[in-house]
Design a protein around this motif. Structure first.
Motif, PDB file in Angstrom:
ATOM      1  N   ARG A  96       0.700  -1.209   0.223  1.00  0.00           N
ATOM      2  CA  ARG A  96       0.032  -0.074  -0.102  1.00  0.00           C
ATOM      3  C   ARG A  96       0.996   1.169   0.199  1.00  0.00           C
ATOM      4  N   TYR A  97       1.839   1.237   0.808  1.00  0.00           N
ATOM      5  CA  TYR A  97       2.714   2.536   0.945  1.00  0.00           C
ATOM      6  C   TYR A  97       3.509   2.630  -0.493  1.00  0.00           C
ATOM      7  N   ASN A  98       3.973   1.618  -0.990  1.00  0.00           N
ATOM      8  CA  ASN A  98       4.930   1.704  -2.223  1.00  0.00           C
ATOM      9  C   ASN A  98       3.781   2.212  -3.597  1.00  0.00           C
ATOM     10  N   ASN A  99       2.565   1.604  -3.403  1.00  0.00           N
ATOM     11  CA  ASN A  99       1.680   1.813  -4.408  1.00  0.00           C
ATOM     12  C   ASN A  99       1.452   3.515  -4.398  1.00  0.00           C
ATOM     13  N   LEU A 100       1.154   4.008  -2.897  1.00  0.00           N
ATOM     14  CA  LEU A 100       0.724   5.443  -2.635  1.00  0.00           C
ATOM     15  C   LEU A 100       1.800   6.250  -3.493  1.00  0.00           C
ATOM     16  N   CYS A 101       3.019   5.976  -3.090  1.00  0.00           N
ATOM     17  CA  CYS A 101       4.381   6.694  -3.595  1.00  0.00           C
ATOM     18  C   CYS A 101       4.264   6.992  -5.014  1.00  0.00           C
ATOM     19  N   ASP A 102       3.825   5.690  -5.834  1.00  0.00           N
ATOM     20  CA  ASP A 102       3.646   5.450  -7.241  1.00  0.00           C
ATOM     21  C   ASP A 102       2.724   6.630  -7.717  1.00  0.00           C
ATOM     22  N   GLN A 103       1.420   6.624  -6.863  1.00  0.00           N
ATOM     23  CA  GLN A 103       0.366   7.374  -7.284  1.00  0.00           C
ATOM     24  C   GLN A 103       0.583   9.005  -7.115  1.00  0.00           C
ATOM     25  N   PHE A 104       1.592   9.287  -6.128  1.00  0.00           N
ATOM     26  CA  PHE A 104       1.738  10.708  -5.998  1.00  0.00           C
ATOM     27  C   PHE A 104       2.909  11.159  -7.120  1.00  0.00           C
ATOM     28  N   ASN A 106       3.470   9.833 -10.162  1.00  0.00           N
ATOM     29  CA  ASN A 106       2.866   9.761 -11.406  1.00  0.00           C
ATOM     30  C   ASN A 106       1.738  10.887 -11.620  1.00  0.00           C
ATOM     31  N   ASN A 107       1.589  11.701 -10.649  1.00  0.00           N
ATOM     32  CA  ASN A 107       0.252  12.945 -10.650  1.00  0.00           C
ATOM     33  C   ASN A 107       1.149  13.966 -10.896  1.00  0.00           C
ATOM     34  N   PRO A 108       0.738  14.834 -11.893  1.00  0.00           N
ATOM     35  CA  PRO A 108       1.621  15.755 -12.585  1.00  0.00           C
ATOM     36  C   PRO A 108       0.907  17.076 -11.534  1.00  0.00           C
ATOM     37  N   ASN A 109       0.264  16.775 -10.542  1.00  0.00           N
ATOM     38  CA  ASN A 109       0.060  18.017  -9.673  1.00  0.00           C
ATOM     39  C   ASN A 109       0.968  18.040  -8.440  1.00  0.00           C
ATOM     40  N   TYR A 110       1.919  17.133  -8.645  1.00  0.00           N
ATOM     41  CA  TYR A 110       2.666  16.915  -7.400  1.00  0.00           C
ATOM     42  C   TYR A 110       4.237  17.113  -7.629  1.00  0.00           C
ATOM     43  N   TYR A 111       5.124  17.533  -6.778  1.00  0.00           N
ATOM     44  CA  TYR A 111       6.580  17.523  -7.143  1.00  0.00           C
ATOM     45  C   TYR A 111       7.065  17.006  -5.805  1.00  0.00           C
ATOM     46  N   SER A 112       8.236  16.344  -5.877  1.00  0.00           N
ATOM     47  CA  SER A 112       8.912  15.914  -4.876  1.00  0.00           C
ATOM     48  C   SER A 112      10.599  16.323  -4.891  1.00  0.00           C
ATOM     49  N   LEU A 113      11.102  16.596  -3.693  1.00  0.00           N
ATOM     50  CA  LEU A 113      12.612  17.079  -3.742  1.00  0.00           C
ATOM     51  C   LEU A 113      13.373  15.818  -3.729  1.00  0.00           C
ATOM     52  N   THR A 114      12.847  14.684  -3.379  1.00  0.00           N
ATOM     53  CA  THR A 114      13.438  13.282  -3.248  1.00  0.00           C
ATOM     54  C   THR A 114      12.859  12.425  -4.261  1.00  0.00           C
ATOM     55  N   PRO A 115      13.796  11.555  -4.938  1.00  0.00           N
ATOM     56  CA  PRO A 115      13.527  10.752  -5.883  1.00  0.00           C
ATOM     57  C   PRO A 115      12.647   9.480  -5.269  1.00  0.00           C
ATOM     58  N   VAL A 116      11.610   9.507  -5.934  1.00  0.00           N
ATOM     59  CA  VAL A 116      10.470   8.179  -5.261  1.00  0.00           C
ATOM     60  C   VAL A 116      11.083   6.970  -4.866  1.00  0.00           C
ATOM     61  N   GLU A 117      12.233   6.749  -5.698  1.00  0.00           N
ATOM     62  CA  GLU A 117      12.796   5.274  -5.560  1.00  0.00           C
ATOM     63  C   GLU A 117      13.435   5.308  -3.989  1.00  0.00           C
ATOM     64  N   GLU A 118      13.798   6.517  -3.530  1.00  0.00           N
ATOM     65  CA  GLU A 118      14.218   6.456  -2.138  1.00  0.00           C
ATOM     66  C   GLU A 118      13.165   6.412  -1.036  1.00  0.00           C
ATOM     67  N   TYR A 119      12.005   6.592  -1.486  1.00  0.00           N
ATOM     68  CA  TYR A 119      10.678   6.330  -0.574  1.00  0.00           C
ATOM     69  C   TYR A 119      10.473   4.869  -0.436  1.00  0.00           C
ATOM     70  N   TYR A 120      10.689   4.159  -1.410  1.00  0.00           N
ATOM     71  CA  TYR A 120      10.081   2.930  -1.376  1.00  0.00           C
ATOM     72  C   TYR A 120      10.605   1.893  -0.449  1.00  0.00           C
ATOM     73  N   ILE A 121       9.735   1.093   0.210  1.00  0.00           N
ATOM     74  CA  ILE A 121      10.105  -0.037   1.128  1.00  0.00           C
ATOM     75  C   ILE A 121      10.757  -1.304   0.659  1.00  0.00           C
ATOM     76  N   PRO A 122      11.840  -1.639   0.638  1.00  0.00           N
ATOM     77  CA  PRO A 122      12.502  -2.669  -0.201  1.00  0.00           C
ATOM     78  C   PRO A 122      11.652  -4.265   0.390  1.00  0.00           C
ATOM     79  N   GLU A 123      11.423  -4.824  -0.409  1.00  0.00           N
ATOM     80  CA  GLU A 123      10.737  -6.439   0.005  1.00  0.00           C
ATOM     81  C   GLU A 123      11.702  -6.897   0.903  1.00  0.00           C
ATOM     82  N   GLY A 124      11.252  -7.620   2.088  1.00  0.00           N
ATOM     83  CA  GLY A 124      11.958  -8.250   3.020  1.00  0.00           C
ATOM     84  C   GLY A 124      12.516  -7.338   3.990  1.00  0.00           C
ATOM     85  N   GLU A 125      12.275  -6.103   3.923  1.00  0.00           N
ATOM     86  CA  GLU A 125      12.651  -5.152   5.315  1.00  0.00           C
ATOM     87  C   GLU A 125      11.649  -5.251   6.392  1.00  0.00           C
TER      88      GLU A 125
END
Length: 220
Positions: A96-104, A106-125
């Protein structure tokens, strides 16, 4: 000199008035005004009052049943909290968390100072271990604006102090002032989300904030 100071004051006042119109929105509704006004607007969107708290609303948001809490400062709305009802296990909350990261992202109304890849929770954590032992907070922050738009606003504000030529080719000090102001304007329209834990299960909380109405210590 007096004319210059007057012009600067007018520009700042004009910007402040425009800034209050250009605030974070939730479902197209500005995060602003009084709590009662916000409740009425959300009720019109289909949300309903809860039986236990007339100021807490319930409904569906982004495909999930949620509760809506409205926070104010001096009776002006500064934050909308969207709390998902569904409590899930670690595997599900990671998805759910990673999917929400993707949704934000991919939404042109939003901007992030951090690459979204750094937000993802890796599998197995081990989320439970990270939160309990390492006191880790899983949070992702986005801004409901465009970086170039905010940069132009910052330059407009500083144009009362510096020439266009200097703002186009700033010195180190001016560049720092420009960068600081740009960041300050970005965070005025922050939308972030986090993992919240209760009794061994997890859900997501999303926060829509109007930084112009946030407490700034002036009441102290």
């Amino acid at each position: 000199m007096k004319k210059l100071l007057l012009l600067a004051s007018v520009l700042m006042l004009s910007f402040a008035m425009n800034a209050q119109e250009d605030v974070t929105k939730f479902l197209g509704i500005p995060v602003d005004g009084t709590k009662s006004e916000m409740i009425d607007k959300l009720l019109a969107k289909g949300f309903t009052r809860t039986e236990y708290d007339r100021e807490t609303l319930e409904g569906e948001f982004n495909g999930e049943p949620v509760s809506i809490i409205i926070q104010t400062v001096n009776n002006k709305v500064w934050r909308i909290i969207v709390s998902q009802h569904a409590m899930v296990d670690e595997t599900a909350i990671r998805i759910r968390y990673n999917n929400l990261c993707d949704q934000f992202a991919n939404n042109p109304n939003y901007y992030s100072l951090t690459p979204v890849e750094e937000y993802y929770i890796p599998e197995g954590e081990d989320i439970a271990y990270e939160m309990a032992v390492k006191n880790k907070s899983y949070q992702s922050i986005f801004f409901q604006t465009n970086l170039m738009t905010v940069l132009e606003k910052a330059k407009e504000i500083l144009s009362s102090k510096y020439s266009k030529a200097l703002l186009a080719n700033p010195t180190e000090d001016v560049q720092k002032e420009l960068s600081d102001l740009t960041y300050d304007l970005l965070v005025k329209k922050a939308v972030w989300f986090t993992i919240q834990k209760s009794y061994g299960e997890y859900h997501l909380g999303i926060f829509y904030e109007n930084g112009y109405n946030k407490a700034d210590g002036s009441d102290l």
